[in-house]
Structures are given as C-alpha cells and as structure tokens.
Scaffold this active site. Structure first.
Site, mmCIF file in Angstrom:
data_model
loop_
_atom_site.group_PDB
_atom_site.id
_atom_site.type_symbol
_atom_site.label_atom_id
_atom_site.label_comp_id
_atom_site.label_asym_id
_atom_site.label_seq_id
_atom_site.Cartn_x
_atom_site.Cartn_y
_atom_site.Cartn_z
ATOM 1 N N VAL A 1 50.720 -5.105 10.108
ATOM 2 C CA VAL A 1 50.604 -6.628 9.329
ATOM 3 C C VAL A 1 50.025 -6.987 10.295
ATOM 4 O O VAL A 1 50.766 -7.598 12.101
ATOM 5 C CB VAL A 1 52.180 -6.609 9.029
ATOM 6 C CG1 VAL A 1 52.295 -7.953 8.517
ATOM 7 C CG2 VAL A 1 52.779 -6.040 7.922
ATOM 8 N N ARG B 1 65.189 -8.286 8.431
ATOM 9 C CA ARG B 1 65.456 -6.889 8.242
ATOM 10 C C ARG B 1 63.830 -5.685 7.351
ATOM 11 O O ARG B 1 63.348 -6.493 7.399
ATOM 12 C CB ARG B 1 66.724 -5.916 7.562
ATOM 13 C CG ARG B 1 67.992 -6.468 8.431
ATOM 14 C CD ARG B 1 68.680 -6.060 7.871
ATOM 15 N NE ARG B 1 70.175 -6.605 8.382
ATOM 16 C CZ ARG B 1 70.984 -5.959 9.233
ATOM 17 N NH1 ARG B 1 70.463 -5.555 10.896
ATOM 18 N NH2 ARG B 1 71.538 -6.809 10.225
ATOM 19 N N ASP B 2 63.591 -4.970 8.722
ATOM 20 C CA ASP B 2 62.456 -4.224 8.302
ATOM 21 C C ASP B 2 62.942 -3.777 6.908
ATOM 22 O O ASP B 2 63.660 -2.960 6.850
ATOM 23 C CB ASP B 2 62.021 -3.179 9.727
ATOM 24 C CG ASP B 2 61.280 -2.445 9.387
ATOM 25 O OD1 ASP B 2 59.747 -3.165 10.470
ATOM 26 O OD2 ASP B 2 59.831 -2.051 8.211
ATOM 27 N N ILE B 3 61.880 -3.591 6.189
ATOM 28 C CA ILE B 3 61.980 -2.845 4.501
ATOM 29 C C ILE B 3 61.905 -1.438 5.320
ATOM 30 O O ILE B 3 61.870 -0.809 4.456
ATOM 31 C CB ILE B 3 61.046 -3.050 4.158
ATOM 32 C CG1 ILE B 3 61.147 -3.229 2.448
ATOM 33 C CG2 ILE B 3 59.172 -2.446 4.210
ATOM 34 C CD1 ILE B 3 60.101 -3.821 1.738
ATOM 35 N N HIS C 1 54.676 -9.853 15.451
ATOM 36 C CA HIS C 1 56.226 -9.498 15.213
ATOM 37 C C HIS C 1 56.952 -8.406 16.377
ATOM 38 O O HIS C 1 56.043 -7.859 17.225
ATOM 39 C CB HIS C 1 56.423 -8.997 13.324
ATOM 40 C CG HIS C 1 55.217 -7.802 13.761
ATOM 41 N ND1 HIS C 1 53.737 -8.157 12.488
ATOM 42 C CD2 HIS C 1 55.819 -6.219 13.568
ATOM 43 C CE1 HIS C 1 53.412 -6.853 12.872
ATOM 44 N NE2 HIS C 1 54.251 -5.823 13.353
ATOM 45 N N MET C 2 58.070 -8.702 16.789
ATOM 46 C CA MET C 2 58.497 -7.785 17.334
ATOM 47 C C MET C 2 59.431 -7.311 16.718
ATOM 48 O O MET C 2 60.337 -7.442 16.374
ATOM 49 C CB MET C 2 59.208 -9.042 18.547
ATOM 50 C CG MET C 2 60.133 -8.347 19.810
ATOM 51 S SD MET C 2 60.372 -9.313 21.239
ATOM 52 C CE MET C 2 58.857 -9.652 21.678
ATOM 53 N N HIS C 3 59.157 -6.036 17.054
ATOM 54 C CA HIS C 3 60.523 -5.222 16.436
ATOM 55 C C HIS C 3 61.750 -4.980 17.298
ATOM 56 O O HIS C 3 61.345 -4.665 18.419
ATOM 57 C CB HIS C 3 60.086 -3.515 16.109
ATOM 58 C CG HIS C 3 58.728 -2.807 15.567
ATOM 59 N ND1 HIS C 3 58.873 -2.918 14.153
ATOM 60 C CD2 HIS C 3 57.428 -3.991 15.527
ATOM 61 C CE1 HIS C 3 57.885 -2.966 13.904
ATOM 62 N NE2 HIS C 3 56.539 -3.445 14.348
ATOM 63 N N ASN D 1 53.260 -4.174 18.120
ATOM 64 C CA ASN D 1 52.088 -4.084 18.027
ATOM 65 C C ASN D 1 51.212 -4.300 17.765
ATOM 66 O O ASN D 1 50.718 -5.498 17.656
ATOM 67 C CB ASN D 1 51.820 -2.688 17.100
ATOM 68 C CG ASN D 1 53.448 -1.479 16.840
ATOM 69 O OD1 ASN D 1 53.305 -1.051 18.394
ATOM 70 N ND2 ASN D 1 54.118 -1.358 15.954
HETATM 71 P P1 5GP Z 1 53.698 -3.404 12.804
HETATM 72 O O1 5GP Z 1 53.368 -1.798 12.028
HETATM 73 O O2 5GP Z 1 52.274 -3.963 12.622
HETATM 74 O O3 5GP Z 1 53.934 -3.118 13.982
HETATM 75 O O4 5GP Z 1 55.146 -3.135 12.096
HETATM 76 C C1 5GP Z 1 54.859 -3.900 10.599
HETATM 77 C C2 5GP Z 1 56.149 -3.667 10.040
HETATM 78 O O5 5GP Z 1 56.665 -4.503 8.703
HETATM 79 C C3 5GP Z 1 56.721 -2.200 9.762
HETATM 80 O O6 5GP Z 1 57.509 -1.212 10.490
HETATM 81 C C4 5GP Z 1 57.272 -2.373 7.849
HETATM 82 O O7 5GP Z 1 57.979 -1.635 7.720
HETATM 83 C C5 5GP Z 1 57.457 -3.353 8.003
HETATM 84 N N1 5GP Z 1 57.201 -3.708 6.723
HETATM 85 C C6 5GP Z 1 56.012 -4.173 6.076
HETATM 86 N N2 5GP Z 1 55.927 -4.817 4.696
HETATM 87 C C7 5GP Z 1 57.006 -5.683 5.078
HETATM 88 C C8 5GP Z 1 57.763 -6.591 3.788
HETATM 89 O O8 5GP Z 1 57.410 -6.435 2.553
HETATM 90 N N3 5GP Z 1 59.236 -6.190 3.826
HETATM 91 C C9 5GP Z 1 59.584 -6.387 5.365
HETATM 92 N N4 5GP Z 1 60.460 -6.846 5.392
HETATM 93 N N5 5GP Z 1 59.455 -5.616 6.040
HETATM 94 C C10 5GP Z 1 58.290 -5.322 5.874
#
Ligand code: 5GP
Ligand code: ZN
Length: 114
Positions: A97, A30-32, A101-103, A88
């Site tokens: 990050v 799960r996203d944080i 990763h796939m949301h 992204n």
């Molecule tokens: P991006 O912006 O790279 O597409 O998505 C990165 C996602 O990683 C964001 O939605 C952010 O909330 C999530 N995220 C960042 N740090 C952590 C973490 O330590 N744990 C979890 N579970 N999600 C994280």
C-alpha cells in the site's frame, strides 16, 4: 487526499476501518489481515507514498509515528513483553500500500525478519 489511495480513503472515512487512535497528524487502525494478536497500522493523515518521499519538514511527523506506536503498545499491554515496528519501502521491501504506514506487531513471539 490522493483519490485512488486506499489509506487516504480510510483517513477520510470513506472506507471503514477499526480505528484505535487518531489525532491531528496520524490515524491508527487494525490491519485487515493481522500477522500477530496485535497488528496495528499507524499512518500520517497526509499522503506520502513511500519513505523515500519524506522530507526534512516531516521530521516531527516521522517521530510522531514512533511515539504513537509506543503509546499504543503500552495501551495494548505489549510494551513489556515486546513488539516490533516495521515500515516497508517499495517492492523489494514488501510494500503493498503506497501511503506510508508503520506496522505495530506484538502479542506473540516474533521470529527473525526475512
Ligand atoms: P505493506 O505490505 O504495504 O507494508 O502493508 C500493507 C498492510 O495493509 C498489509 O498488512 C495489509 O493487510 C493491510 N491492508 C491492506 N488493505 C487494507 C484495508 O483495506 N484495511 C486495513 N485495515 N488494512 C489493510
Ligand atoms: Zn494516501
């Protein structure tokens, strides 16, 4: 494992995460900072920094990310109501990050991408 990568640390179990699924190739958690009632990140166990770094030998892995998202959407009960898959890439794509990763997002009406 890339030592300074946050998601490699989650894969290794060095940083806790709410893991909802894992297998030999992927981990889903799960996203944080969830942007929807269901917001899960599906990542490959192996480190790839951006979509640009995927190679032809990663074809099965890339497909596995999508099929894992499909399975999780069904399990989360959002397959029929609808959901969104997002990956992204780099700064202007909104990547923060640098481990691909796939949301998987759903559980509410999503608006137009921007
Ligand atoms: P991006 O912006 O790279 O597409 O998505 C990165 C996602 O990683 C964001 O939605 C952010 O909330 C999530 N995220 C960042 N740090 C952590 C973490 O330590 N744990 C979890 N579970 N999600 C994280
Ligand atoms: Zn990594």
């Amino acid at each position: 494992m890339t030592t300074d990568c946050l998601f490699c640390k989650i894969v290794a179990g060095d940083i806790p995460a709410d893991i909802v699924y894992q297998d030999e190739h992927v981990v889903a958690f799960r996203d944080i900072s969830p942007q929807a009632p269901t917001h899960i990140l599906i990542i490959p166990r192996k480190h790839v920094s951006t979509i640009n770094g995927l190679e032809s030998t990663d074809q099965l892995l890339a497909g596995h990310l999508v099929l894992t998202a499909q399975k999780l959407a069904r399990e989360q009960g959002i397959d029929e109501s609808g959901f969104r898959l997002v990956m992204n890439c780099n700064q202007e794509g909104g990547q923060t990050v640098y481990h691909i990763h796939m949301h998987l997002m759903g559980g509410r009406q999503l608006t137009v991408l921007g």
